[in-house]
Write a protein that holds these residues in place. Structure first.
Motif, PDB file in Angstrom:
ATOM      1  N   THR A 122      44.572  -8.957 -50.180  1.00 10.74           N
ATOM      2  CA  THR A 122      44.146  -8.202 -48.984  1.00 10.74           C
ATOM      3  C   THR A 122      45.310  -7.544 -48.235  1.00 10.74           C
ATOM      4  OG1 THR A 122      42.131  -9.551 -48.916  1.00 10.74           O
ATOM      5  CG2 THR A 122      42.705  -8.292 -47.053  1.00 10.74           C
ATOM      6  N   GLU A 123      46.275  -8.502 -47.897  1.00 10.47           N
ATOM      7  CA  GLU A 123      47.399  -8.032 -47.228  1.00 10.47           C
ATOM      8  C   GLU A 123      48.048  -6.928 -48.038  1.00 10.47           C
ATOM      9  OE1 GLU A 123      50.472  -7.092 -44.692  1.00 10.47           O
ATOM     10  OE2 GLU A 123      48.462  -8.164 -44.414  1.00 10.47           O
ATOM     11  N   GLU A 124      48.250  -6.982 -49.298  1.00 15.41           N
ATOM     12  CA  GLU A 124      48.720  -5.682 -50.089  1.00 15.41           C
ATOM     13  C   GLU A 124      47.908  -4.478 -50.022  1.00 15.41           C
ATOM     14  OE1 GLU A 124      51.184  -7.519 -54.021  1.00 15.41           O
ATOM     15  OE2 GLU A 124      48.880  -7.707 -54.077  1.00 15.41           O
ATOM     16  N   ARG A 146      45.783  -3.801 -47.401  1.00 14.41           N
ATOM     17  CA  ARG A 146      46.311  -3.130 -46.103  1.00 14.41           C
ATOM     18  C   ARG A 146      47.567  -2.094 -46.355  1.00 14.41           C
ATOM     19  NH1 ARG A 146      48.545  -3.348 -41.532  1.00 14.41           N
ATOM     20  NH2 ARG A 146      50.168  -4.616 -42.294  1.00 14.41           N
ATOM     21  N   GLN A 147      48.570  -2.871 -46.904  1.00 17.85           N
ATOM     22  CA  GLN A 147      49.809  -2.130 -46.802  1.00 17.85           C
ATOM     23  C   GLN A 147      49.532  -0.881 -47.574  1.00 17.85           C
ATOM     24  OE1 GLN A 147      52.715  -2.470 -45.486  1.00 17.85           O
ATOM     25  NE2 GLN A 147      51.991  -4.160 -44.370  1.00 17.85           N
ATOM     26  N   ASP A 183      41.847  -8.426 -38.466  1.00 18.99           N
ATOM     27  CA  ASP A 183      43.017  -9.228 -39.249  1.00 18.99           C
ATOM     28  C   ASP A 183      43.788  -9.875 -38.426  1.00 18.99           C
ATOM     29  OD1 ASP A 183      41.172  -9.128 -41.346  1.00 18.99           O
ATOM     30  OD2 ASP A 183      42.315  -7.817 -42.252  1.00 18.99           O
ATOM     31  N   ASP A 184      44.218  -8.870 -37.551  1.00 15.90           N
ATOM     32  CA  ASP A 184      45.683  -9.163 -36.544  1.00 15.90           C
ATOM     33  C   ASP A 184      45.177  -9.383 -35.179  1.00 15.90           C
ATOM     34  OD1 ASP A 184      47.120  -9.008 -38.945  1.00 15.90           O
ATOM     35  OD2 ASP A 184      47.091  -6.812 -38.694  1.00 15.90           O
ATOM     36  N   ARG A 242      51.282  -5.557 -33.837  1.00 18.60           N
ATOM     37  CA  ARG A 242      51.132  -5.040 -35.009  1.00 18.60           C
ATOM     38  C   ARG A 242      50.388  -3.473 -34.867  1.00 18.60           C
ATOM     39  NH1 ARG A 242      49.191  -6.779 -40.266  1.00 18.60           N
ATOM     40  NH2 ARG A 242      50.464  -8.403 -39.915  1.00 18.60           N
TER      41      ARG A 242
END
Length: 209
Positions: free
Chosen positions: A158-160, A162-163, A195-196, A203
């Protein structure tokens, strides 16, 4: 012809050759500076891929010549509003379907490129053409495209994902004629807001989508 005349002729020839050499070096330095400024990180990347600096610069000059022959055109205001609205829809879908949203983002960026007049058949050629006017964000586009490919087989976190959206947004904004560093995108980002939450504005202020 006397010896003195020969000496003067030789001196003139040496001076002319020296001036020509200096002019060549100055022009080459100016060309190098112009290419570095225009292509940004892509200059160093191309240099690493080619066998010499001269070959790398010839490659970049060839890209400029190719793109100069294309009919690259700006979007009109209505097109910009339409694409911006579609990006917002894709971005909102990221919350519940991040992989699908990244695939849509990839397709949307490609569609904007086509609208602007870029050929879109081959990815490497697409990147080569983009490098002429968008060298600063090109590596981010490469990374996003690679993540998008893995997203299809559900091999991206999921982080990838988002990036990837952040990277796509950088090029998307440039293609629309907006600044990729504009913080408004981050403040609209539902995934970042969700998420943050604990990181708050730190962020969002770093430049989201």
């Amino acid at each position: 012809m006397t010896t003195e005349t020969l000496i003067w002729v030789a001196v003139v020839v040496v001076v002319v050759v020296a001036l020509a050499a200096v002019a060549f070096l100055v022009l080459r330095h100016q060309r190098r500076g112009r290419l570095r400024e225009r292509f940004g990180p892509e200059y160093d990347r191309t240099l690493a891929e080619q066998e010499s600096r001269g070959a790398a610069e010839q490659e970049l000059l060839a890209r400029e010549e190719r793109v100069a022959e294309l009919d690259i055109r700006p979007l009109d205001p209505e097109q910009r509003r339409s694409y911006a609205a579609r990006w917002t829809e894709v971005q909102e879908r990221f919350v519940n379907a991040p992989g699908f949203a990244v695939t849509e983002a990839d397709q949307l960026v490609t569609e904007v490129m086509a609208e602007r007049g870029y050929p879109i058949g081959d990815f490497e050629q697409r990147v080569s053409d983009l490098s002429v006017g968008h060298g600063a964000t090109l590596d981010r586009y490469r990374q996003a495209h690679e993540i998008s490919g893995r997203a299809v087989t559900k091999k991206a976190s999921t982080e990838e994902l988002r990036q990837a959206m952040v990277h796509y947004r950088a090029l998307f904004d440039e293609l629309l004629g907006e600044s990729p560093s504009d913080g408004r995108a981050a403040r609209r980002d539902p995934a970042v807001n969700r998420d943050d939450h604990d990181e708050g504005t730190s962020r969002r202020d770093s430049g989201g989508w």
